[in-house]
Design a protein around this motif. Structure first.
Motif, short mmCIF file in Angstrom:
data_model
loop_
_atom_site.label_atom_id
_atom_site.label_comp_id
_atom_site.label_asym_id
_atom_site.label_seq_id
_atom_site.Cartn_x
_atom_site.Cartn_y
_atom_site.Cartn_z
N LEU A 54 35.91 10.68 117.04
CA LEU A 54 36.13 9.42 116.32
C LEU A 54 35.83 9.58 114.84
N LEU A 55 34.68 10.25 114.57
CA LEU A 55 34.23 10.40 113.19
C LEU A 55 35.22 11.24 112.39
N PHE A 58 38.37 9.24 111.71
CA PHE A 58 38.13 8.24 110.68
C PHE A 58 38.15 8.86 109.29
N LEU A 62 40.92 8.26 106.38
CA LEU A 62 40.43 7.73 105.11
C LEU A 62 40.80 8.64 103.94
N TYR A 66 42.91 7.52 100.63
CA TYR A 66 42.54 7.58 99.22
C TYR A 66 43.63 8.27 98.40
N PRO A 71 43.23 1.94 101.41
CA PRO A 71 42.05 2.19 102.23
C PRO A 71 42.07 1.41 103.55
N GLY A 72 42.00 2.15 104.66
CA GLY A 72 41.94 1.53 105.98
C GLY A 72 43.26 1.56 106.72
N LEU A 73 44.37 1.63 106.01
CA LEU A 73 45.69 1.53 106.65
C LEU A 73 45.96 2.68 107.61
N ALA A 75 43.45 4.97 108.43
CA ALA A 75 42.21 5.26 109.17
C ALA A 75 42.18 4.50 110.49
N ALA A 76 42.64 3.25 110.49
CA ALA A 76 42.57 2.43 111.70
C ALA A 76 43.41 3.00 112.84
N LEU A 79 41.84 6.23 114.22
CA LEU A 79 40.69 5.93 115.08
C LEU A 79 41.16 5.56 116.47
N LEU A 80 42.18 4.72 116.53
CA LEU A 80 42.67 4.23 117.83
C LEU A 80 43.17 5.39 118.68
N PHE B 17 33.49 3.08 118.09
CA PHE B 17 34.91 2.85 117.83
C PHE B 17 35.13 1.47 117.24
N LEU B 20 33.70 1.23 113.60
CA LEU B 20 34.54 1.90 112.60
C LEU B 20 35.85 1.14 112.39
N GLN B 21 36.39 0.61 113.49
CA GLN B 21 37.63 -0.15 113.41
C GLN B 21 37.44 -1.40 112.54
N CYS B 24 37.37 -0.46 108.95
CA CYS B 24 38.73 -0.26 108.42
C CYS B 24 39.36 -1.58 108.02
N MET B 27 37.84 -3.03 104.90
CA MET B 27 38.30 -2.32 103.70
C MET B 27 39.71 -2.77 103.32
N LEU B 28 40.54 -2.86 104.36
CA LEU B 28 41.94 -3.21 104.14
C LEU B 28 42.08 -4.61 103.57
#
Lengths: 179, 284
Positions: A54-55, A58, A62, A66, A71-73, A75-76, A79-80, B17, B20-21, B24, B27-28
């Motif tokens: 997971l880490l 992520f 991320l 950058y 940010p996050g788009l 990474a999410a 993660l899934l 999970f 962290l989700q 995200c 942040m978004l």
């Protein structure tokens, strides 16, 4: 080559390829965005700890975020798929044989059909979630459906080409292979 | 309390999970509101360096195009030189033997800071440029960016030596624009389909528009000087349900081959923003 070195190299390689080659391609259509970077997560070893997986996913998502300033788009969804991956692998491979004798998922270690299904499902889930986030910010339903279908198709094609180009020798984990 | 720890211990992967989700998503959503990324200065500095190195290679291949853009721009500027226009001289000039004091007191409002483009995307729905010029070199958040042929975007993030520009090709970008011939103002957006076409909205149907009309930046924009080229009208979409036209605009800027741009500093920007953001007291 040790597994850590190899995967660190892949980390950098996939980020650079995604940002400076695939994202630089002039867009053919609004729906078509070539994504390949998440193959890094699909190629991580079987034996990796779930939390570590997971880490890594992520951090990987991320890093790309950058570079693309979102940010996050990415990474999410990374993660899934990292979270789903171990469950899917448990379903798809024969227990206590493959996982012990091979290092990472590939055509050879899992068999053609299970590996294709594994790649297809995770690619689809990744794009579904990624485009869903994009769709929530802007766009309409046709954009959502069209983009999920088109990007999944393009990604599968890219993954197929990558698998052909960079043929990975399915390494045995046990000492028996080296005898 | 003990049970909670037990639960977390048992479902450690799932909990991490979810955490962290959520991170995200935070942040978004935060970024979409303010365009300030987490740790943006450090990340900008790092990605900017990589961009700068690669751009040195890319620039070499587009030298021809840069030359063409420069010569076209030069020709346009020479064309507007004062010496090209002759006014029949009928005025009389009174010469007095003292130093004249300029009673109008002109002062500078806009500064142009040239910058090199080291990163540029056009393929996603949210496109950005990276410029090799940052806070140390005088770039600030909110400044506008002008290319050799037309406007490019707005600075949204600045680190020490690099800055990030939200391109016109961004789904959330909005620039105030007007028609050059009759100064009717509308707003420029991008629909995410084609990087060489923008959408101009809110032009009333009373205005007489034709294909090929020039669209420029309006007077109402705080960061853009007025009358900078944006593009030309290529298609007029007449939606009978509203009183406004939706116009398809061909961009003046060629976003595929941007190499050098000017960052425009409005010296009165802070003052204007302060005035516009003060809340008006209503009659109570």
């Amino acid at each position: 080559m040790s597994s850590i070195v190899k995967n660190s190299f892949r980390f950098v390689f996939f980020i650079l390829i995604q940002r400076y080659v695939l994202n630089e391609i002039p867009p053919l259509h609004q729906f078509v965005t070539p994504y390949l970077y998440f193959l890094f997560i699909l190629w991580l070893p079987f034996s990796i700890n779930r939390f570590l997986l997971l880490l890594i996913a992520f951090l990987f998502g991320l890093t790309l975020d950058y570079f693309t300033q979102t940010p996050g788009l990415h990474a999410a969804p990374c993660l899934l798929i990292a979270y789903i991956r171990p469950y899917l692998l448990n379903l798809l491979i024969p227990q206590e044989t493959t996982e012990q004798s091979y290092i990472e998922p590939s055509f050879k270690s899992m068999g053609g059909a299970p590996y294709s299904l594994y790649v297809f499902l995770l690619t689809f889930i990744h794009h579904f979630y990624l485009v869903l986030i994009e769709w929530l910010q802007f766009g309409d339903f046709i954009f959502f459906i069209g983009k999920v279908a088109a990007t999944t198709a393009i990604s599968l094609l890219l993954i197929f080409v990558t698998e052909m180009l960079f043929f990975r020798k399915a390494k045995f984990k046990t000492n028996a292979a080296y005898l | 309390m003990k049970n909670i720890f037990l639960f977390i211990g048992r479902h450690f992967t799932f909990v991490s999970f979810i955490v962290l989700q959520i991170l995200c998503i935070i942040m978004l959503s935060k970024y979409n509101k303010t365009y300030e990324a987490f740790f943006s200065a450090t990340a900008n500095e790092l990605t900017g360096k990589v961009n700068a190195n690669l751009s040195n290679v890319y620039t070499y291949f587009s030298l021809k195009e840069i030359n063409r853009q420069l010569s076209v721009e030069n020709a346009r500027l020479r064309d507007s030189l004062k010496a090209n226009f002759i006014a029949p001289d009928s005025t009389k000039k009174l010469v007095t033997d003292t130093v004249t004091i300029d009673s109008i007191k002109q002062y500078r409002k806009f500064n142009y800071l040239p910058a090199k483009v080291v990163g540029n995307t056009i393929s996603s729905q949210t496109n950005y440029l990276t410029l090799e010029r940052g806070f140390k070199q005088g770039v600030r958040k909110g400044m506008s960016v002008l290319g050799p042929e037309g406007i490019v975007g707005v600075v949204i993030d600045v680190s020490e030596n690099f800055s990030r520009v939200m391109s016109l090709l961004h789904r959330n970008s909005k620039v105030s624009a007007m028609l050059k011939k009759d100064n009717v103002a509308g707003s420029i957006e991008w629909d995410g389909v084609d990087p060489s076409y923008l959408t101009l909205r809110n032009i009333p149907k009373s205005s007489n528009i034709q294909k090929g009309d020039i669209v420029v930046t309006s007077n109402y924009s705080a960061n853009f000087p007025s009358h900078l080229p944006i593009g030309t009208i290529t298609e007029i979409i007449n939606d009978p349900s509203t009183n406004f036209y939706t116009l398809k605009i061909k961009t003046a800027t060629n976003f595929y081959s941007l190499q050098y741009v000017d960052v425009i500093e409005n010296i009165q920007y802070a003052e204007q923003m302060k005035l516009e953001n003060t809340k008006q007291k209503s009659n109570e």
